[in-house]
Design a protein around this motif. Structure first.
Motif, PDB file in Angstrom:
ATOM      1  N   ARG A 110       0.842  -0.975   0.014  1.00  0.00           N
ATOM      2  CA  ARG A 110      -0.131   0.034   0.144  1.00  0.00           C
ATOM      3  C   ARG A 110       0.849   1.270   0.082  1.00  0.00           C
ATOM      4  O   ARG A 110       0.668   2.217  -0.562  1.00  0.00           O
ATOM      5  CB  ARG A 110      -1.148   0.008   1.111  1.00  0.00           C
ATOM      6  CG  ARG A 110      -1.879   1.032   1.328  1.00  0.00           C
ATOM      7  CD  ARG A 110      -2.817   0.991   0.113  1.00  0.00           C
ATOM      8  NE  ARG A 110      -3.889   2.348   0.044  1.00  0.00           N
ATOM      9  CZ  ARG A 110      -5.079   1.830   0.455  1.00  0.00           C
ATOM     10  NH1 ARG A 110      -5.523   0.594   0.883  1.00  0.00           N
ATOM     11  NH2 ARG A 110      -5.983   2.913   0.561  1.00  0.00           N
ATOM     12  N   HIS A 113       2.332   1.666  -3.659  1.00  0.00           N
ATOM     13  CA  HIS A 113       1.341   2.194  -4.573  1.00  0.00           C
ATOM     14  C   HIS A 113       0.963   3.761  -4.408  1.00  0.00           C
ATOM     15  O   HIS A 113       0.729   4.346  -5.080  1.00  0.00           O
ATOM     16  CB  HIS A 113       0.120   1.158  -4.544  1.00  0.00           C
ATOM     17  CG  HIS A 113       0.355  -0.015  -5.139  1.00  0.00           C
ATOM     18  ND1 HIS A 113       0.995  -0.254  -6.659  1.00  0.00           N
ATOM     19  CD2 HIS A 113       0.366  -1.521  -4.821  1.00  0.00           C
ATOM     20  CE1 HIS A 113       1.005  -1.511  -6.632  1.00  0.00           C
ATOM     21  NE2 HIS A 113       0.739  -2.209  -5.391  1.00  0.00           N
ATOM     22  N   GLN A 117       1.593   6.657  -7.313  1.00  0.00           N
ATOM     23  CA  GLN A 117       0.361   6.809  -8.025  1.00  0.00           C
ATOM     24  C   GLN A 117      -0.346   8.064  -7.726  1.00  0.00           C
ATOM     25  O   GLN A 117      -0.335   8.867  -6.393  1.00  0.00           O
ATOM     26  CB  GLN A 117      -0.854   5.916  -7.981  1.00  0.00           C
ATOM     27  CG  GLN A 117      -0.285   4.514  -8.580  1.00  0.00           C
ATOM     28  CD  GLN A 117      -1.216   3.514  -8.465  1.00  0.00           C
ATOM     29  OE1 GLN A 117      -2.302   3.579  -8.659  1.00  0.00           O
ATOM     30  NE2 GLN A 117      -0.789   2.238  -7.744  1.00  0.00           N
ATOM     31  N   ALA A 121      -5.539   7.766  -9.847  1.00  0.00           N
ATOM     32  CA  ALA A 121      -5.119   6.396 -10.219  1.00  0.00           C
ATOM     33  C   ALA A 121      -5.313   5.576  -9.206  1.00  0.00           C
ATOM     34  O   ALA A 121      -5.829   4.415  -9.323  1.00  0.00           O
ATOM     35  CB  ALA A 121      -3.723   6.669 -10.934  1.00  0.00           C
ATOM     36  N   LEU A 122      -5.079   6.215  -8.104  1.00  0.00           N
ATOM     37  CA  LEU A 122      -4.980   5.129  -6.734  1.00  0.00           C
ATOM     38  C   LEU A 122      -6.600   4.930  -6.412  1.00  0.00           C
ATOM     39  O   LEU A 122      -6.819   3.707  -6.462  1.00  0.00           O
ATOM     40  CB  LEU A 122      -4.493   5.734  -5.636  1.00  0.00           C
ATOM     41  CG  LEU A 122      -4.283   5.136  -4.591  1.00  0.00           C
ATOM     42  CD1 LEU A 122      -3.283   3.906  -4.380  1.00  0.00           C
ATOM     43  CD2 LEU A 122      -3.842   5.947  -3.152  1.00  0.00           C
ATOM     44  N   ASN A 124      -9.022   4.848  -8.595  1.00  0.00           N
ATOM     45  CA  ASN A 124      -9.528   3.992  -9.894  1.00  0.00           C
ATOM     46  C   ASN A 124      -9.193   2.572  -9.663  1.00  0.00           C
ATOM     47  O   ASN A 124      -9.962   1.731 -10.018  1.00  0.00           O
ATOM     48  CB  ASN A 124      -9.151   4.682 -11.334  1.00  0.00           C
ATOM     49  CG  ASN A 124      -9.823   6.104 -11.610  1.00  0.00           C
ATOM     50  OD1 ASN A 124     -10.671   6.284 -11.057  1.00  0.00           O
ATOM     51  ND2 ASN A 124      -8.977   6.442 -12.375  1.00  0.00           N
ATOM     52  N   ARG A 125      -7.931   2.256  -9.030  1.00  0.00           N
ATOM     53  CA  ARG A 125      -7.634   1.006  -8.852  1.00  0.00           C
ATOM     54  C   ARG A 125      -8.194   0.309  -7.802  1.00  0.00           C
ATOM     55  O   ARG A 125      -8.489  -0.927  -7.697  1.00  0.00           O
ATOM     56  CB  ARG A 125      -6.052   0.742  -8.845  1.00  0.00           C
ATOM     57  CG  ARG A 125      -5.228   0.958 -10.093  1.00  0.00           C
ATOM     58  CD  ARG A 125      -3.700   1.306 -10.152  1.00  0.00           C
ATOM     59  NE  ARG A 125      -3.050   1.231 -11.463  1.00  0.00           N
ATOM     60  CZ  ARG A 125      -3.051   2.250 -12.101  1.00  0.00           C
ATOM     61  NH1 ARG A 125      -3.728   3.493 -11.900  1.00  0.00           N
ATOM     62  NH2 ARG A 125      -2.531   2.275 -13.281  1.00  0.00           N
ATOM     63  N   LEU A 126      -8.359   1.008  -6.934  1.00  0.00           N
ATOM     64  CA  LEU A 126      -9.050   0.508  -5.650  1.00  0.00           C
ATOM     65  C   LEU A 126     -10.657   0.350  -5.700  1.00  0.00           C
ATOM     66  O   LEU A 126     -11.162  -0.677  -5.273  1.00  0.00           O
ATOM     67  CB  LEU A 126      -9.101   1.481  -4.467  1.00  0.00           C
ATOM     68  CG  LEU A 126      -7.463   1.486  -3.737  1.00  0.00           C
ATOM     69  CD1 LEU A 126      -7.583   2.952  -2.727  1.00  0.00           C
ATOM     70  CD2 LEU A 126      -7.062   0.474  -3.148  1.00  0.00           C
ATOM     71  N   CYS A 127     -11.082   1.263  -6.583  1.00  0.00           N
ATOM     72  CA  CYS A 127     -12.599   0.793  -7.105  1.00  0.00           C
ATOM     73  C   CYS A 127     -12.800   0.916  -8.584  1.00  0.00           C
ATOM     74  O   CYS A 127     -13.330   1.880  -8.999  1.00  0.00           O
ATOM     75  CB  CYS A 127     -13.561   1.898  -6.206  1.00  0.00           C
ATOM     76  SG  CYS A 127     -13.324   2.142  -4.592  1.00  0.00           S
ATOM     77  N   PRO A 128     -12.315  -0.237  -9.057  1.00  0.00           N
ATOM     78  CA  PRO A 128     -12.260  -0.192 -10.718  1.00  0.00           C
ATOM     79  C   PRO A 128     -13.549  -0.135 -11.061  1.00  0.00           C
ATOM     80  O   PRO A 128     -14.563  -1.073 -10.449  1.00  0.00           O
ATOM     81  CB  PRO A 128     -11.425  -1.560 -11.004  1.00  0.00           C
ATOM     82  CG  PRO A 128     -11.655  -2.331  -9.665  1.00  0.00           C
ATOM     83  CD  PRO A 128     -11.594  -1.424  -8.666  1.00  0.00           C
ATOM     84  N   ARG A 135     -18.841   1.461 -10.788  1.00  0.00           N
ATOM     85  CA  ARG A 135     -18.023   1.351  -9.586  1.00  0.00           C
ATOM     86  C   ARG A 135     -18.908   0.705  -8.500  1.00  0.00           C
ATOM     87  O   ARG A 135     -19.936   1.188  -8.250  1.00  0.00           O
ATOM     88  CB  ARG A 135     -17.147   2.603  -9.315  1.00  0.00           C
ATOM     89  CG  ARG A 135     -16.496   3.062 -10.391  1.00  0.00           C
ATOM     90  CD  ARG A 135     -15.426   4.469 -10.155  1.00  0.00           C
ATOM     91  NE  ARG A 135     -14.860   5.025 -11.350  1.00  0.00           N
ATOM     92  CZ  ARG A 135     -13.763   4.336 -11.550  1.00  0.00           C
ATOM     93  NH1 ARG A 135     -13.090   3.703 -10.960  1.00  0.00           N
ATOM     94  NH2 ARG A 135     -13.051   5.249 -12.772  1.00  0.00           N
TER      95      ARG A 135
END
Length: 583
Positions: A110, A113, A117, A121-122, A124-128, A135
């Motif tokens: 964590r 990342h 990021q 971006a962070l 968007n990756r946690l809640c794709p 989402r």
């Protein structure tokens, strides 16, 4: 495996008598506390016709291959099969190791990342987004949202500020208390550096390993009361603080549910038996001088329902009564709501002679002649240690029975002196025990004494301190219990106490990480040390387990191997498949 629904099915059944076995301050050879627990169980079950269950911790491979060689009892008072008991058993410790190290990996990943990021971006990756562009929050994420005061359920509705607060834990690396673990004594892993690979982009961090049984997850297993409670405790475990000073938990990292999945089978106790057929529940194994040193609450609860109102549950508390029994009363009994009627304190002439000024007892070296011949002066002087343990344990409001574990070199005069001094100190009874050589028959008198002590018990349990006291006040109450005149806090300990108080953890009980070889922090101070100052080097919080643990003096959470470890004697008979060298 004994499943938790057994307890739930019997919830309306009355409990049996509850007995805790502790000991005087031991020599490095041990004084036979586990052996006494097993022998007493055999005496009450096989010889006195009582319903009885013994509850023991699962041994760690650290001491098994290091200095102890096993913890199944000894002689004719053992848990069988002994080899299974001492080696892996159900794999619960491996489950703890896997869960602990998953959390450690999650922490470093964590931070990596977040450092590489942008906020967008962070997030968007946690809640794709799914294939339809929608989402959603993972179930575990709602715990963090609630903590932040965000009531929204649609990720797309978060403001930029809320998105940043949700996505960035902003962990301060200097505050991380969570370490990786392994179930081996390895002193060279006490301090290491991680992140040296080129892919980690220079994000090195100094950390270290603890032994697996010192993991907070082990303490959670031992203190939990249900699967739901375990899930809650695992999620609440604090791994460090944010740069703003807020506690960061396993659920903040999103890993609490995964930890529970790894631990879902470990919550159930394992059923074994003694040489004489007495049932034994083996469950959990927190280190006694680092964590709270007791087997699980759920094992005791199930056992108390199974034996019923005329039966007995005999549970063991690790090391001397100043460590294991104090933590049993002030931590385990607080969370379980269970109240013991009797405490057995195991004593040996050998250990009392050491506390009376006898030569050092060193594992692997022959005993000095002083321990093989009569010396009443040493015995009487050393009984000060026994008297202090009796007085301390009686202060909880339980009846104390002293079990004198008899060795072949003890004389009648020495044993009589110990018994007389114990009774004068307020013990309910003091009984000679030969269960190592004679099995349950050698502990029948101890069984009768324990039965009488339980039947005549009426006092409520008195805790050593109320939880409302400050962290320092509780530490100082325990230090006084040891006999210390003062407590000295190093700067790191002072800072942690201030931090944990500010974060709202000051009302947790205290679990001292202290040597087992002395009432004090110094293992060379035998008997009943006077006038000493107890040094608190550091203070850590096991919030999920539910206690604060101060590190007293040079106490290490990763033991080292001795010059000649027990693994020299452990081997396998290739033809028969029998394990050799375990004791």
């Amino acid at each position: 495996m004994v499943l938790l629904p057994v307890r739930d099915r019997l919830k309306n059944h009355p409990d049996g008598f509850y007995v805790v076995v502790a000991g005087i301050t031991p020599t490095p050879l041990g004084e036979g506390k586990s052996t006494t627990t097993v022998g007493l169980g055999q005496a009450m079950g096989a010889h006195l016709g009582k319903k009885v269950v013994a509850c023991l911790r699962q041994p760690s491979q650290g001491p098994t291959f290091g200095i102890k060689g096993g913890a199944a009892g000894g002689g004719y008072s053992q848990v069988i099969p002994m080899e299974e008991f001492n080696l892996h058993l159900t794999g619960d410790i491996h489950a703890i190791t896997a869960a602990n190290n998953l959390l450690a990996a999650a922490i470093d990943a964590r931070m990596f990342h977040e450092n590489t990021q942008s906020d967008k971006a962070l997030f968007n990756r946690l809640c794709p987004a799914d294939k339809e562009g929608k989402r959603s929050f993972a179930k575990v994420m709602y715990t963090r949202l609630k903590k932040l005061g965000i009531e929204k359920t649609d990720p797309n509705q978060l403001t930029a500020e809320e998105t940043k607060k949700f996505a960035r834990l902003d962990i301060d690396p200097a505050t991380i208390t969570w370490k990786r673990v392994m179930d081996v004594n390895d002193r060279f892993l006490r301090k290491i550096t991680v992140g040296q690979g080129p892919e980690e982009k220079g994000m090195t961090r100094e950390t270290g390993f603890d032994i697996s049984v010192a993991s907070e997850i082990m303490a959670v297993l031992a203190l939990t009361t249900s699967l739901a409670d375990m899930r809650s405790r695992l999620g609440k475990m604090v791994i460090g603080s944010s740069k703003a000073g807020d506690p960061v938990t396993a659920d903040d990292l999103g890993v609490g549910g995964a930890l529970t999945v790894l631990m879902k089978d470990a919550i159930h106790p394992t059923l074994m038996q003694t040489l004489e057929g007495t049932p034994v529940f083996v469950h959990a194994g927190p280190f006694a001088n680092i964590a709270h040193g007791n087997s699980s609450i759920v094992a005791d609860q199930i056992a108390l329902k199974l034996v019923g109102p005329e039966g007995f549950v005999i549970t063991e508390a690790g090391f001397g009564a100043d460590i294991g029994c104090e933590k049993f009363m002030d931590i385990k009994c607080r969370y379980s709501g269970l109240r013991p009627q009797c405490a057995v304190i195991v004593a040996t002439v050998r250990a009392l002679k050491m506390h009376g000024g006898g030569p050092a007892v060193v594992a692997g070296k022959p005993l000095d002649a002083a321990y093989k011949s009569e010396n009443l002066e040493l015995v009487r002087a050393g009984c000060s240690n026994l008297v202090k343990h009796i007085e301390n344990t009686r202060s909880y409001g339980v009846n104390v029975v002293v079990g004198i574990n008899v060795f072949a070199t003890d004389t009648e005069a020495e044993l009589a002196a110990v018994k007389s001094i114990a009774l004068d100190a307020g013990a309910f009874d003091a009984v000679l025990c030969t269960h190592y050589a004679s099995g349950g028959e050698g502990a029948v008198e101890l069984g009768y004494a324990v039965q009488r002590a339980c039947e005549r018990h009426s006092a409520p349990l008195k805790f050593l301190y109320p939880l409302e006291l400050s962290i320092k006040e509780k530490i100082e109450a325990i230090a006084k219990f040891y006999g210390a005149d003062n407590v000295e806090y190093e700067s790191e300990a002072e800072a942690k106490i201030e931090l944990y108080t500010r974060q709202g953890f000051s009302q947790l009980p205290i679990c001292m990480a202290k040597t087992q070889y002395s009432f004090s922090h110094d293992p060379s101070l035998k008997g009943v040390p006077k006038g000493f100052t107890l040094p608190i080097r550091d203070v850590r919080a096991s919030v999920g387990a539910g206690f604060i643990y101060p590190l007293v003096g040079a106490m290490s959470t990763m033991p080292g191997l001795p010059t000649r470890p027990c693994f020299y004697d452990i081997d396998l008979d290739i033809e028969s498949g029998k394990v050799l060298g375990l004791s």
